[in-house]
Design a protein around this motif. Structure first.
Motif, PDB file in Angstrom:
ATOM      1  N   ARG B  33       0.833  -1.202   0.000  1.00  9.39           N
ATOM      2  CA  ARG B  33       0.000   0.000   0.000  1.00  9.39           C
ATOM      3  C   ARG B  33       0.873   1.259   0.000  1.00  9.39           C
ATOM      4  N   LEU B  34       2.151   1.097   0.348  1.00  9.68           N
ATOM      5  CA  LEU B  34       3.083   2.227   0.282  1.00  9.68           C
ATOM      6  C   LEU B  34       3.176   2.753  -1.152  1.00  9.68           C
ATOM      7  N   ILE B  35       3.128   1.822  -2.070  1.00 11.99           N
ATOM      8  CA  ILE B  35       3.219   2.227  -3.473  1.00 11.99           C
ATOM      9  C   ILE B  35       2.013   3.099  -3.830  1.00 11.99           C
ATOM     10  N   GLY B 154      -2.753   4.031  19.236  1.00 17.96           N
ATOM     11  CA  GLY B 154      -2.174   2.711  19.076  1.00 17.96           C
ATOM     12  C   GLY B 154      -0.696   2.744  19.363  1.00 17.96           C
ATOM     13  N   CYS B 155      -0.194   1.649  19.904  1.00 15.57           N
ATOM     14  CA  CYS B 155       1.233   1.604  20.224  1.00 15.57           C
ATOM     15  C   CYS B 155       1.819   0.309  19.711  1.00 15.57           C
ATOM     16  N   PRO B 156       2.224   0.251  18.478  1.00 11.55           N
ATOM     17  CA  PRO B 156       2.010   1.276  17.454  1.00 11.55           C
ATOM     18  C   PRO B 156       0.628   1.101  16.833  1.00 11.55           C
ATOM     19  N   PRO B 157       0.169   2.088  16.058  1.00 12.01           N
ATOM     20  CA  PRO B 157      -1.107   1.907  15.372  1.00 12.01           C
ATOM     21  C   PRO B 157      -0.978   0.780  14.355  1.00 12.01           C
ATOM     22  N   ASP B 158      -2.051   0.054  14.209  1.00 12.67           N
ATOM     23  CA  ASP B 158      -2.068  -1.038  13.245  1.00 12.67           C
ATOM     24  C   ASP B 158      -1.935  -0.468  11.826  1.00 12.67           C
ATOM     25  N   PRO B 159      -1.185  -1.128  10.934  1.00 17.95           N
ATOM     26  CA  PRO B 159      -1.074  -0.620   9.557  1.00 17.95           C
ATOM     27  C   PRO B 159      -2.442  -0.355   8.929  1.00 17.95           C
ATOM     28  N   ASP B 160      -3.425  -1.202   9.266  1.00 19.76           N
ATOM     29  CA  ASP B 160      -4.767  -0.991   8.703  1.00 19.76           C
ATOM     30  C   ASP B 160      -5.359   0.337   9.174  1.00 19.76           C
ATOM     31  N   ALA B 161      -5.102   0.640  10.440  1.00 14.20           N
ATOM     32  CA  ALA B 161      -5.613   1.908  10.970  1.00 14.20           C
ATOM     33  C   ALA B 161      -4.914   3.075  10.282  1.00 14.20           C
ATOM     34  N   ILE B 162      -3.603   2.929  10.083  1.00 17.82           N
ATOM     35  CA  ILE B 162      -2.859   3.993   9.417  1.00 17.82           C
ATOM     36  C   ILE B 162      -3.416   4.188   8.004  1.00 17.82           C
ATOM     37  N   TRP B 163      -3.640   3.086   7.348  1.00 20.78           N
ATOM     38  CA  TRP B 163      -4.118   3.170   5.963  1.00 20.78           C
ATOM     39  C   TRP B 163      -5.501   3.807   5.908  1.00 20.78           C
TER      40      TRP B 163
END
Lengths: 194, 185, 573, 238
Positions: B33-35, B154-163
């Motif tokens: 998803r970075l792309i 989140g610690c850390p936030p879940d990648p899904d949450a970031i997305w």
């Protein structure tokens, strides 16, 4: 009270304590209220008056007499401002922080005392000479700001007059201290006193 | 919340204040998803890119970490002045989290414990030695220092949450995380 | 004792008092004692003995006379002369007073006189305090001589409990503790509530700083309170009463205890009161220093020896109070109103005051005002009259800024509302409350955010900790006020302040938490520009606050500035 | 026991007259947050999360302690109620040090859950960060005051179910603390039966089994009704 503090005073031998005449006063109140649990505050009042403060042994004694859990007694004793769990200093200084005293700058008196003796309200000096406390209105608002040194009510104080009185009281030998305060005039004094 | 004008490439930045960089690791865990992200956005500033100065005009900045020293304060001020949308990224930025556990100690005691009396070869962290930026008395969450537009806990936030948050922002929509993405910790 | 015996006792006492050529009434309530009344009374007694004036002069230690800041006070009643009041009496002056008034041709001194027609006395109307300062609170006979216990005797003999409740309802009396709930209605609720036992409690836990009405009443006229309680007991069907006295009031507790003992001995309390079938006992409970115990459910917990934490209502004490029984709780001052109502009739009482607030109210006037003390005024009098006529205005040439009523649950009223009539509803409209009657006047040296902080600190310390909004809300509000007064607040803090206040009002469990934001909200309402000066200009208009901190974002620059100033200091030295 | 009818969010509902509002609301499948309420012990009305609007009452009422009344009309999720609930959670999160990331109950915590549920994604108030200690003197349990929300569930379960009353609350206001015995180390309290009920009912990480690491401490609240029901039905013979 810290845990370290408690270890210095090992738990009581309650039986031994019964010979202390001050316990008789507590017993009398217990009897007057027929050992009813509802009388806890009355009993604590008597105990505090007799001993000056409530230590663990005393609270255990009361808890047993009233058949109350120890944590209950401790919870009640710490809920109310009147009950003190630590010994008080030889002299007490109570500064009224009621509204009338506050608008007449009682806070400055406290700050001065705090600076001089290095104790915050609720604390006692390391040498056990002086305890500082604040009160929630002593109802002598006409004399604001009011302070009480060793049960002597003093009105219309300034930081300077308060300090000079306190220095005098703390410096005096224990027996004559009260007398020297009561002979002091109530009128506010002008200017700083040595 | 300020909304982005969509249709052109978003000017995107991430910053790293007082935190462990775990949130940035989680950001990298966006994987493919970075792309997609960098097709829609240009990365103008980030600890993972070697850029010294925070750029003048940024659309979205994700800020990891709590505000703990004077450098953080300065960077936070710049970020706010130069970004359209500032996002508190991860628990340290949102709550102070582990970084703020030092708040119960006085700064001076802390420095003594860690540096002056610490295990290092020679005393460091003394005043004026220029190694440490001065610590502020209390570590603060980002929103208690500057205005913040969105929060990703989140610690850390879940990648899904970031997305979820980032893609909403790229589309000019407000951040609305689902319940399972809102957990602290 | 029965009714004729009671009347005979009063008659005897009146004759005794009239046999003296002059009576010296020395105030012996706390403020006067604090300023040296004990010495005055001792000297007088000694002096009269020495000069053998015993037959002519009677020295009586009485309750409060009002202008406390002018104490010690001595009132002199002389046969053939008007009553006069002397202020700031010293032992020397007292001797002169006794000599001059006891002389065959009595004359008032021309020193330290308080004019009887001064506005301080003229604008007052004494109903509850009608005996205060005129009788010896330690002697039952003095109270009976002024018609004491007549109302109880009348109620027991001529009225049914329903009629008593009706009379109180018709009088329009509302609770003097602050909320202003109609007293008659409350009595009727308890009367109708089913229960094997019922209780009456007099709330004397007067915790508001700057208020001492209840203490004065208990100290100056203890029997008045007991009589009111006994009438209440008769009206609601209770046989046991408690007076909860604040721990800070040892003199009040002592006098009440003494009064209860005397009344019981004469059959005015205890079993078969005044030879009727009604029995009523009163016990004293001493508080232990918790403001929240003024709240009725917390007070009941405290009477039962527990942590004074309020419990949710309903159920109300009228249904389920002490030990689950119907319980009537009224303020001490409310009970002080009962005997006059029964004596003079509900209609007489209802004619005093305003449409919705009947009767008189006692206020403790304090702060920066020329004469401070205890006053009783008819409801509906304006604040201006209280402060400028009765209190004599602001001393030292300063300007009036605000009047604080209702203590930590009340609010600050600014100069533009000085002409508001003092009654329950008008004060509420201004964002304050009547409260128990503390009235603290502030001049322009008071900083309003600082005053708000003072009250918030009070509430924070006194919060019982049971419910979250009050326990944490007070701390957070206090923090923000601290930031405002030390210069580290930001404009957003104003919003947070406002929002938290409203939330606390609506969600707190008891009255303490619900009303804790009132002082803050009222100062925000009338003195917003002062808050803004603190936040935007970082200056305190009253010059009270130190403002030596900075908002978070400026901390960096501040640290640097401080570091620089300490190094440059070091260089200089 | 008579039956009353009332409206909840404009739905007509019937209830037994001895029920509390909270029970009836939950029977309707309406999710209303609570922290101090615990099935099986008395109610406190302290957390104020279950406040509801009742038509005709100027005050908001805590559903857990308010008895149902005939003809009542109750609203459970008005805009202001939701806003207040959020603020109350923020206050709780700011009061002590709830660093979820390093908490034994991370992921199993009721405070954390309610915050996420109600959309508390940040706290606007200053973190008070008081310096509180942790009592690990008991053989099996640890009491961490830093994570306590003073809901008093432990106090009530210790008193009402176990009957030991080892736990109580001392002090008042923000200085309130859960205490064991005369505020002595828990391990020294002879009245404690080490039953562990307090640990199981604690909504946060304030009470936990020794040795639990981050996220390991799961609690079983349902056991309480199991015990109480069993006791009532005399399921056990010993």
């Amino acid at each position: 009270m810290s845990i370290a503090n408690k270890q210095k005073n090992p738990p009581a031998k309650v039986e031994e304590a019964r010979t202390d005449t001050r316990y008789k006063l507590v017993d009398r109140t217990l009897k007057r209220f027929h050992y009813q649990q509802d009388a806890l505050i009355e009993v604590l009042h008597t105990a505090q008056e007799a001993f000056g403060f409530l230590d663990d042994d005393l609270m255990i004694y009361i808890a047993r007499a009233l058949k109350l859990p120890q944590s209950w007694v401790y919870g009640v004793a710490t809920f109310y401002h009147f009950f003190s769990l630590e010994p008080q200093g030889e002299h007490t200084c109570v500064v009224c922080m009621g509204t009338a005293c506050y608008v007449k700058r009682a806070a400055e008196i406290i700050a001065t005392v705090q600076d001089e003796f290095g104790i915050a309200p609720g604390q006692t000096t390391a040498d056990g000479k002086l305890s500082l406390a604040t009160a929630r209105c002593l109802g002598s608002c006409g004399l604001a700001p009011v302070m009480v040194i060793d049960n002597q009510v003093l009105g219309k104080e300034t930081p300077d007059t308060a300090m000079s009185r306190l220095r005098e009281v703390v410096a005096a030998p224990a027996a004559t201290a009260t007398a020297s305060v009561s002979s002091a005039t109530i009128e506010p004094q002008e200017g700083p006193t040595p | 919340m300020t909304q982005l004008v969509t249709g052109k490439k978003t000017r995107f930045a991430t910053a790293w204040l007082g935190g462990c960089s775990g949130c940035h690791m989680s950001l990298l865990d966006l994987d493919e998803r970075l792309i997609e992200l960098f097709q829609a956005a240009d990365l103008l500033y980030s600890p993972i890119a070697d850029i010294k100065e925070f750029p003048q005009q940024v659309d979205v900045t994700l800020v990891e970490g709590a505000v703990a020293n004077v450098d953080h304060l300065e960077l936070a001020r710049q970020i706010r002045e130069r970004s359209l949308i500032v996002v508190s990224f991860g628990d340290c930025a949102v709550t102070g989290n582990v970084t703020s556990l030092r708040n119960r100690l006085k700064v001076d005691d802390l420095l003594s414990m860690v540096y002056r009396e610490g295990p290092g070869r020679e005393p460091r962290g003394l005043e004026g030695d220029g190694i440490l930026p001065a610590l502020i008395p209390r570590v603060l969450p980002l929103h208690q220092v500057i205005a913040v537009d969105a929060f990703i806990p989140g610690c850390p936030p879940d990648p899904d949450a970031i997305w979820e948050a980032v893609s909403a922002l790229l589309h000019g929509a407000p951040v609305r995380l689902k319940q399972e993405m809102r957990y602290f910790g | 004792m029965n009714r004729p015996e009671l009347q005979a006792m009063g008659e005897r006492e009146r004759e005794r008092q009239q046999s003296y050529r002059c009576r010296l009434l020395c105030c012996a309530s706390t403020p006067c004692l604090s300023s040296g009344a004990t010495a005055v009374i001792e000297t007088l007694k000694q002096f009269i003995k020495e000069r053998e004036l015993d037959a002519n002069v009677l020295v009586t230690a009485t309750g409060c006379m009002g202008p406390c800041s002018r104490g010690p006070l001595v009132t002199v009643q002389t046969r053939g002369l008007e009553d006069v009041v002397y202020e700031h009496v010293t032992p020397e002056l007292a001797r002169d007073i006794a000599l001059s008034h006891a002389a065959p041709e009595p004359k008032a001194l021309d020193r330290n006189l308080l004019a009887a027609d001064s506005p301080f006395f003229a604008k007052q109307k004494k109903v509850v305090l009608s005996n205060s300062g005129l009788i010896d609170p330690e002697r039952l006979e003095c109270y009976v001589a002024r018609g004491g216990y007549g109302a109880l005797a009348h109620a027991l003999r001529e009225m049914t409990p329903v009629e008593v409740c009706e009379a109180i309802t018709r009088s329009g009396l509302r609770g003097r503790g602050g909320a202003g709930y109609p007293t008659g209605l409350k009595w009727d609720l308890v009367r109708k509530a089913p229960g094997t036992r019922k209780f009456v409690i007099a709330n004397g836990d007067e915790g508001d700083p700057g208020a001492y009405m209840d203490r004065t009443l208990m100290e100056s006229d203890p029997h008045r309170v007991l009589e009111g309680m006994a009438i209440a007991g008769y009206a609601v069907g209770a046989e046991q009463g408690y007076i909860y006295v604040r721990g800070e009031y040892p003199i009040a507790a002592k006098r009440l205890e003494n009064a209860i003992r005397m009344a019981e001995r004469r059959g005015l309390l205890g079993g078969r009161v005044l030879d009727s079938s009604f029995s009523f006992r009163i016990d004293i409970r001493i508080g232990a220093g918790a403001f929240v115990c003024g709240e009725e459910t917390a007070l009941m917990a405290s009477v039962m020896g527990r942590r004074g934490q309020p419990s949710p209502r309903p159920p109300y004490p009228a249904q389920s109070g002490l030990w689950g029984m119907p319980t009537l709780i009224n303020n001490v001052e409310t009970f002080g109103n009962i005997a006059p109502i029964i004596d003079n009739g509900a209609e007489w009482y209802a004619a005093i005051g305003t449409d919705k607030s009947k009767g008189t109210k006692i206020f403790a006037l304090a702060g920066t005002v020329a004469t401070t003390g205890l006053i009783e005024v008819p409801m509906g009098i304006s604040l201006r009259e209280i402060i400028f006529d009765i209190g004599g205005g602001i001393p030292n040439g300063r300007a009036f800024k605000a009047a604080q009523t209702g203590g930590p649950s009340g609010g600050c009223i600014p100069a533009e509302h000085l002409d508001t009539p003092v009654d329950y509803d008008s004060l509420r409209r201004l964002g304050s409350i009547m409260g128990s009657g503390g009235l603290v006047v502030m001049d322009d040296t008071s900083c309003m955010p600082d005053v708000a902080k003072f009250f918030m600190e009070f509430c924070m310390d006194e919060s019982c900790g049971k419910c979250v909004p009050c326990r944490v809300g007070t701390v957070q509000l206090h923090r923000i006020l601290e930031h405002i007064t030390n210069g580290s607040a930001t404009p957003r803090d104003m919003e947070t302040l406002q929002e938290l206040c409203v939330m606390m009002q609506e969600t707190s469990l008891c009255g303490l938490g619900q009303s804790a934001p009132n002082p803050l909200l009222s100062t925000l309402r009338y003195f917003r520009e002062e808050y803004q000066a603190h936040i935007l200009e970082r200056s305190c208009p009253a010059g009270k606050c130190t403002m030596d901190n900075v908002p978070p974002l400026e901390q960096g620059a501040d640290l640097q500035r401080r570091a620089r100033s300490t190094t440059s200091d070091a260089e200089v030295s | 026991m008579s039956v009353v009818t009332l409206h909840i969010n404009d739905e007509l509902v019937s209830a037994r007259s001895d029920q509390k509002l909270l029970e009836v609301i939950r029977e309707q499948g309406i999710d209303i947050p609570t922290l101090c309420h615990l099935e099986g012990v008395s109610d406190l009305g302290g957390c104020r999360l279950c406040l509801v609007e009742v038509q005709g009452s100027s005050k908001l009422l805590a559903a857990c302690v308010t008895p149902v009344q005939e003809g009542m009309s109750v609203y459970t999720h008005s805009e202001r109620l939701v806003r207040y609930r959020r603020m109350i959670l923020e206050l709780l999160l700011s009061e002590r040090t709830h660093t979820c990331a390093v908490c034994v109950t991370n992921g199993h915590c009721e405070l954390q859950y309610e915050a996420a549920e109600l959309g508390v994604d940040h706290v606007r108030y200053e973190y008070l960060a008081p310096q509180l200690h942790l009592d690990a003197s008991h053989d099996r349990f640890t009491l961490d005051h830093n994570r306590c929300i003073l809901c008093q569930r432990c106090v009530r379960v210790c008193d009402e179910v176990e009957g030991a009353h080892t736990l109580d609350i001392m002090g008042r206001g923000a200085n309130s603390r859960v205490i064991t015995g005369l505020n002595r180390p828990w391990g020294d309290c002879v009245s404690c039966t080490s039953c562990g009920k307090c640990v199981q009912v604690c909504p946060t990480g304030a009470l936990f089994f020794k040795g639990s690491s981050v996220g390991e401490m799961e609690k079983r609240h349902a056991f309480l009704s199991w015990i109480l029901n069993g006791r009532e039905r005399k399921e056990w013979q010993w």
